[in-house]
Design a protein around this motif. Sequence first.
Motif, mmCIF file in Angstrom:
data_model
loop_
_atom_site.group_PDB
_atom_site.id
_atom_site.type_symbol
_atom_site.label_atom_id
_atom_site.label_comp_id
_atom_site.label_asym_id
_atom_site.label_seq_id
_atom_site.Cartn_x
_atom_site.Cartn_y
_atom_site.Cartn_z
ATOM 1 N N LEU A 190 -10.732 7.838 -5.501
ATOM 2 C CA LEU A 190 -10.067 7.911 -6.917
ATOM 3 C C LEU A 190 -8.992 6.763 -6.880
ATOM 4 C CD1 LEU A 190 -10.033 11.714 -7.772
ATOM 5 C CD2 LEU A 190 -11.537 10.038 -8.905
ATOM 6 N N LEU A 191 -8.123 6.863 -5.992
ATOM 7 C CA LEU A 191 -6.795 6.162 -6.172
ATOM 8 C C LEU A 191 -7.238 4.549 -5.803
ATOM 9 C CD1 LEU A 191 -4.103 8.382 -4.685
ATOM 10 C CD2 LEU A 191 -4.281 7.762 -6.852
ATOM 11 N N GLY A 192 -8.128 4.548 -4.824
ATOM 12 C CA GLY A 192 -8.553 3.228 -4.238
ATOM 13 C C GLY A 192 -7.935 2.699 -3.209
ATOM 14 N N SER A 193 -8.019 1.345 -3.181
ATOM 15 C CA SER A 193 -7.669 0.697 -1.755
ATOM 16 C C SER A 193 -6.098 0.520 -1.676
ATOM 17 C CB SER A 193 -8.351 -0.619 -1.634
ATOM 18 O OG SER A 193 -8.134 -1.570 -2.812
ATOM 19 N N ASP A 194 -5.294 0.617 -2.713
ATOM 20 C CA ASP A 194 -3.898 0.317 -2.643
ATOM 21 C C ASP A 194 -3.189 1.669 -2.260
ATOM 22 O OD1 ASP A 194 -4.074 -1.829 -3.908
ATOM 23 O OD2 ASP A 194 -3.908 -1.378 -5.946
ATOM 24 N N TYR A 195 -3.828 2.770 -1.853
ATOM 25 C CA TYR A 195 -3.241 3.893 -1.268
ATOM 26 C C TYR A 195 -3.897 4.168 -0.067
ATOM 27 C CZ TYR A 195 -1.604 4.465 -6.026
ATOM 28 O OH TYR A 195 -0.865 4.409 -7.030
ATOM 29 N N LEU A 196 -3.169 4.943 0.903
ATOM 30 C CA LEU A 196 -3.702 5.416 2.222
ATOM 31 C C LEU A 196 -3.277 7.075 2.257
ATOM 32 C CD1 LEU A 196 -4.691 5.159 5.015
ATOM 33 C CD2 LEU A 196 -2.552 4.747 5.717
ATOM 34 N N ILE A 197 -4.322 7.666 2.098
ATOM 35 C CA ILE A 197 -4.288 9.350 2.064
ATOM 36 C C ILE A 197 -3.889 9.656 3.746
ATOM 37 C CG2 ILE A 197 -5.170 11.479 1.714
ATOM 38 C CD1 ILE A 197 -4.063 9.978 -0.732
ATOM 39 N N MET A 244 0.882 -1.174 0.043
ATOM 40 C CA MET A 244 -0.080 -0.022 -0.020
ATOM 41 C C MET A 244 0.849 1.242 -0.085
ATOM 42 S SD MET A 244 -3.047 1.362 2.685
ATOM 43 C CE MET A 244 -4.198 -0.003 2.114
ATOM 44 N N LYS A 245 0.530 2.215 -0.843
ATOM 45 C CA LYS A 245 1.307 3.490 -0.936
ATOM 46 C C LYS A 245 0.935 4.450 0.019
ATOM 47 C CE LYS A 245 3.742 2.305 -4.228
ATOM 48 N NZ LYS A 245 3.852 2.807 -5.803
ATOM 49 N N HIS A 246 1.497 4.936 0.869
ATOM 50 C CA HIS A 246 1.000 6.141 1.621
ATOM 51 C C HIS A 246 1.511 7.429 1.232
ATOM 52 C CE1 HIS A 246 1.353 3.131 5.618
ATOM 53 N NE2 HIS A 246 0.724 2.750 4.398
ATOM 54 N N ILE A 247 0.481 8.259 1.117
ATOM 55 C CA ILE A 247 0.485 9.666 0.767
ATOM 56 C C ILE A 247 0.210 10.807 1.761
ATOM 57 C CG2 ILE A 247 -0.280 11.192 -0.997
ATOM 58 C CD1 ILE A 247 -0.746 9.135 -3.150
ATOM 59 N N LEU A 248 1.048 11.386 2.128
ATOM 60 C CA LEU A 248 0.994 12.582 3.112
ATOM 61 C C LEU A 248 0.550 13.734 2.648
ATOM 62 C CD1 LEU A 248 1.353 13.529 6.215
ATOM 63 C CD2 LEU A 248 3.949 13.919 5.585
ATOM 64 N N CYS A 249 -0.629 14.516 2.820
ATOM 65 C CA CYS A 249 -1.073 15.613 2.467
ATOM 66 C C CYS A 249 -0.863 16.872 3.466
ATOM 67 C CB CYS A 249 -2.398 15.640 2.127
ATOM 68 S SG CYS A 249 -2.742 14.275 0.896
ATOM 69 N N TYR A 250 0.198 17.615 3.227
ATOM 70 C CA TYR A 250 0.642 18.473 4.550
ATOM 71 C C TYR A 250 0.325 20.041 3.896
ATOM 72 C CZ TYR A 250 3.507 20.291 8.211
ATOM 73 O OH TYR A 250 4.134 20.838 9.335
ATOM 74 N N GLY A 251 -0.658 20.579 4.473
ATOM 75 C CA GLY A 251 -1.030 21.880 4.285
ATOM 76 C C GLY A 251 -1.938 22.606 5.248
ATOM 77 N N LYS A 294 -1.734 14.015 -11.741
ATOM 78 C CA LYS A 294 -0.446 14.246 -11.500
ATOM 79 C C LYS A 294 0.083 12.809 -10.814
ATOM 80 C CE LYS A 294 2.988 16.907 -11.642
ATOM 81 N NZ LYS A 294 3.457 17.491 -12.862
ATOM 82 N N ILE A 295 -0.457 12.202 -9.696
ATOM 83 C CA ILE A 295 0.061 11.124 -8.878
ATOM 84 C C ILE A 295 0.333 10.025 -10.187
ATOM 85 C CG2 ILE A 295 -0.314 9.288 -7.449
ATOM 86 C CD1 ILE A 295 -1.624 11.550 -5.656
ATOM 87 N N LYS A 296 -0.613 9.694 -10.735
ATOM 88 C CA LYS A 296 -0.455 8.650 -11.923
ATOM 89 C C LYS A 296 0.598 9.219 -12.783
ATOM 90 C CE LYS A 296 -3.668 5.694 -10.553
ATOM 91 N NZ LYS A 296 -3.037 4.416 -9.882
ATOM 92 N N GLU A 297 0.625 10.272 -13.270
ATOM 93 C CA GLU A 297 1.814 10.849 -14.237
ATOM 94 C C GLU A 297 3.263 10.525 -13.573
ATOM 95 O OE1 GLU A 297 3.724 15.014 -15.142
ATOM 96 O OE2 GLU A 297 1.298 14.868 -15.741
ATOM 97 N N MET A 298 3.286 10.672 -12.125
ATOM 98 C CA MET A 298 4.402 10.485 -11.444
ATOM 99 C C MET A 298 5.106 9.095 -11.258
ATOM 100 S SD MET A 298 4.215 13.540 -8.355
ATOM 101 C CE MET A 298 5.600 13.164 -7.667
ATOM 102 N N GLY A 299 3.856 7.932 -11.655
ATOM 103 C CA GLY A 299 4.224 6.759 -11.144
ATOM 104 C C GLY A 299 4.113 6.341 -9.886
ATOM 105 N N ILE A 300 3.476 7.243 -9.081
ATOM 106 C CA ILE A 300 3.621 6.677 -7.616
ATOM 107 C C ILE A 300 2.485 5.542 -7.422
ATOM 108 C CG2 ILE A 300 2.895 7.408 -5.208
ATOM 109 C CD1 ILE A 300 5.455 8.886 -6.624
#
Length: 205
Positions: A35-42, A1-8, A199-205
């Motif tokens: 949108l990203l689905g279960s393979d990602y944790l926001i 699972m990919k972990h994406i930190l949203c810092y703002g 953008k995340i898909k473009e980055m290949g994350i």
Amino acid sequence: MKHILCYGDSNTHGYNPAGGRYDDNTRWTRQLANLLGSDYLILEEGLNSRTSSFDDPLAPYKNGMDFIVPCIETHKPVDLTILMLGSNDMKQRFAPSVEKIADSLHRLTKTILDVSEAPVLLVSPIHLGDNMENSEFASSFPQASIRISHELGNALEKVADHLGVAFLNAADYAKPSWEDSLHLTAEGHHALANAFYHKIKEMGI
């Protein structure tokens, strides 16, 4: 699972110009998760009034530089950090300038890279709105701040190029509400979620 930190700041927290906080179906962070689905944790790390690195005498504990290291250490492993700050840096009491804010975000981005060793998506915030003079936040954001908000994107794109990180200008996709000229509308949250997804898909994350 990919972990994406949203810092703002409040536009990551989900501040609603009509009052309160947008619900889970509206905030861009939660829409992005769907949108990203279960393979990602926001990982939602938005804080109202957060600055990039400035101490606010009227809002203590809001310095983004002070919290970024423990935040990343808390959430490790992190596969991507989405960094969207800068709006609160434009407040009059910080004597703002494009160069000052860009330098601050340069240092913050570099700190993230040093600590997490994961990619960063540096995001220039949305512009301040044309109805700011009638906003409850008018005293903090004079005309000079509005000008800075329109010029910051180019400066932050150069910061991203210099550091070798990805860049996105939120102002290309969303506008502030007419009510307060500072915070995203529900439509803006939806637009940003889609922009971040692509953008995340473009980055290949």
